[in-house]
Design a protein around this motif. Structure first.
Motif, PDB file in Angstrom:
ATOM      1  N   UNK A 160      -2.266   0.545  -4.585  1.00  0.00           N
ATOM      2  CA  UNK A 160      -1.742  -0.719  -4.083  1.00  0.00           C
ATOM      3  C   UNK A 160      -1.193  -1.548  -5.237  1.00  0.00           C
ATOM      4  N   UNK A 161      -0.080  -2.184  -4.984  1.00  0.00           N
ATOM      5  CA  UNK A 161       0.494  -3.149  -5.920  1.00  0.00           C
ATOM      6  C   UNK A 161       0.508  -4.507  -5.226  1.00  0.00           C
ATOM      7  N   UNK A 162       0.267  -5.535  -6.000  1.00  0.00           N
ATOM      8  CA  UNK A 162       0.136  -6.891  -5.462  1.00  0.00           C
ATOM      9  C   UNK A 162       1.176  -7.817  -6.089  1.00  0.00           C
ATOM     10  N   UNK A 163       1.474  -8.869  -5.366  1.00  0.00           N
ATOM     11  CA  UNK A 163       2.282  -9.956  -5.911  1.00  0.00           C
ATOM     12  C   UNK A 163       1.628 -11.260  -5.506  1.00  0.00           C
ATOM     13  N   UNK A 164       1.081 -11.962  -6.497  1.00  0.00           N
ATOM     14  CA  UNK A 164       0.477 -13.266  -6.268  1.00  0.00           C
ATOM     15  C   UNK A 164       1.562 -14.321  -6.405  1.00  0.00           C
TER      16      UNK A 164
ATOM     17  N   UNK B  98       3.508   1.944 -14.824  1.00  0.00           N
ATOM     18  CA  UNK B  98       2.595   2.812 -14.086  1.00  0.00           C
ATOM     19  C   UNK B  98       1.140   2.508 -14.418  1.00  0.00           C
ATOM     20  N   UNK B  99       0.872   2.104 -15.641  1.00  0.00           N
ATOM     21  CA  UNK B  99      -0.510   1.831 -16.058  1.00  0.00           C
ATOM     22  C   UNK B  99      -0.929   0.397 -15.767  1.00  0.00           C
ATOM     23  N   UNK B 100       0.043  -0.452 -15.503  1.00  0.00           N
ATOM     24  CA  UNK B 100      -0.252  -1.870 -15.353  1.00  0.00           C
ATOM     25  C   UNK B 100      -0.228  -2.626 -16.671  1.00  0.00           C
ATOM     26  N   UNK B 101       0.047  -1.936 -17.751  1.00  0.00           N
ATOM     27  CA  UNK B 101      -0.006  -2.575 -19.052  1.00  0.00           C
ATOM     28  C   UNK B 101       1.205  -3.413 -19.403  1.00  0.00           C
ATOM     29  N   UNK B 102       2.299  -3.203 -18.706  1.00  0.00           N
ATOM     30  CA  UNK B 102       3.527  -3.962 -18.967  1.00  0.00           C
ATOM     31  C   UNK B 102       4.072  -4.526 -17.667  1.00  0.00           C
ATOM     32  N   UNK B 103       4.556  -5.746 -17.761  1.00  0.00           N
ATOM     33  CA  UNK B 103       5.171  -6.398 -16.602  1.00  0.00           C
ATOM     34  C   UNK B 103       6.406  -7.164 -17.063  1.00  0.00           C
ATOM     35  N   UNK B 104       7.301  -7.439 -16.153  1.00  0.00           N
ATOM     36  CA  UNK B 104       8.387  -8.374 -16.433  1.00  0.00           C
ATOM     37  C   UNK B 104       8.813  -9.032 -15.124  1.00  0.00           C
TER      38      UNK B 104
ATOM     39  N   UNK C 197       0.839  -1.196   0.000  1.00  0.00           N
ATOM     40  CA  UNK C 197       0.000   0.000   0.000  1.00  0.00           C
ATOM     41  C   UNK C 197       0.870   1.240   0.000  1.00  0.00           C
ATOM     42  N   UNK C 198       0.519   2.167  -0.858  1.00  0.00           N
ATOM     43  CA  UNK C 198       1.293   3.399  -0.998  1.00  0.00           C
ATOM     44  C   UNK C 198       0.513   4.590  -0.478  1.00  0.00           C
ATOM     45  N   UNK C 199       1.218   5.503   0.128  1.00  0.00           N
ATOM     46  CA  UNK C 199       0.631   6.788   0.492  1.00  0.00           C
ATOM     47  C   UNK C 199       1.272   7.858  -0.371  1.00  0.00           C
ATOM     48  N   UNK C 200       0.537   8.899  -0.634  1.00  0.00           N
ATOM     49  CA  UNK C 200       1.037   9.919  -1.548  1.00  0.00           C
ATOM     50  C   UNK C 200       0.213   9.914  -2.815  1.00  0.00           C
ATOM     51  N   UNK C 201       0.005  11.068  -3.381  1.00  0.00           N
ATOM     52  CA  UNK C 201      -0.907  11.185  -4.514  1.00  0.00           C
ATOM     53  C   UNK C 201      -0.266  10.845  -5.850  1.00  0.00           C
ATOM     54  N   UNK C 202       1.022  10.527  -5.857  1.00  0.00           N
ATOM     55  CA  UNK C 202       1.691  10.291  -7.123  1.00  0.00           C
ATOM     56  C   UNK C 202       1.913   8.816  -7.417  1.00  0.00           C
ATOM     57  N   UNK C 203       1.285   7.917  -6.670  1.00  0.00           N
ATOM     58  CA  UNK C 203       1.512   6.482  -6.855  1.00  0.00           C
ATOM     59  C   UNK C 203       1.325   6.068  -8.303  1.00  0.00           C
ATOM     60  N   UNK C 204       0.287   6.539  -8.940  1.00  0.00           N
ATOM     61  CA  UNK C 204      -0.035   6.078 -10.289  1.00  0.00           C
ATOM     62  C   UNK C 204       0.980   6.511 -11.330  1.00  0.00           C
ATOM     63  N   UNK C 205       1.896   7.378 -10.974  1.00  0.00           N
ATOM     64  CA  UNK C 205       2.906   7.812 -11.929  1.00  0.00           C
ATOM     65  C   UNK C 205       4.168   6.970 -11.865  1.00  0.00           C
ATOM     66  N   UNK C 206       4.242   6.036 -10.935  1.00  0.00           N
ATOM     67  CA  UNK C 206       5.437   5.226 -10.747  1.00  0.00           C
ATOM     68  C   UNK C 206       5.264   3.814 -11.295  1.00  0.00           C
ATOM     69  N   UNK C 207       6.282   3.336 -11.988  1.00  0.00           N
ATOM     70  CA  UNK C 207       6.398   1.893 -12.144  1.00  0.00           C
ATOM     71  C   UNK C 207       6.778   1.334 -10.777  1.00  0.00           C
ATOM     72  N   UNK C 208       6.351   0.113 -10.499  1.00  0.00           N
ATOM     73  CA  UNK C 208       6.579  -0.480  -9.188  1.00  0.00           C
ATOM     74  C   UNK C 208       7.253  -1.838  -9.332  1.00  0.00           C
TER      75      UNK C 208
END
Length: 125
Positions: free
Chosen positions: A78-82, A53-59, A23-34
């Motif tokens: 929030x970013x998840x890892x299954x 940042x968009x969720x469209x690419x992963x590696x 879970x991230x705090x801060x309003x700029x989360x969506x601008x970051x790759x994670x």
């Protein structure tokens, strides 16, 4: 900058599954790759997975490809890892981080920052 808090770790049998959350705090989360990384005692921190940042690419690292899945929900910051088909060698502390450099696909620890405190994953027989 974002502040990150991981959760969801625990004890699971080999072959089992867990879902980690960051879970991230801060309003700029969506601008970051994670990214997700992991580090065993006495070893260097290693890359596990990253998402744009968009969720469209992963590696993924080769060691987890096909077993782990990274995803994100920007509305929930929030970013998840299954983690599926867990193995004994997956037992370690998992960290999430925000990518702080440009570029994509390196998985280098130095490309990431704002590290969370980590969450422990333990895999039993």
């Amino acid at each position: 900058q974002v502040q990150l808090v991981e959760s969801g770790g625990g004890l699971v049998q080999a072959g089992g599954s867990l879902r980690l959350s960051c879970a991230a705090s801060g309003r700029t989360f969506s601008s970051y790759a994670m990214g997700w990384f992991r580090q065993a005692p006495g070893k260097e921190r290693e890359f596990v997975a990253a998402i744009s940042w968009s969720g469209g690419s992963t590696y993924y690292a080769d060691s987890v490809k096909g077993r782990f899945t990274i995803s994100r929900d920007n509305a929930k910051s929030t970013v998840y890892l299954q983690l599926n088909s867990l193995k004994h060698e997956d037992k370690t502390v998992y960290y999430c981080a925000a990518q702080i450099t440009r570029g994509w696909g390196s998985g280098a620890v130095t490309d990431f920052g704002s590290w969370g405190q980590g969450t422990q994953v333990t895999v039993s027989s």
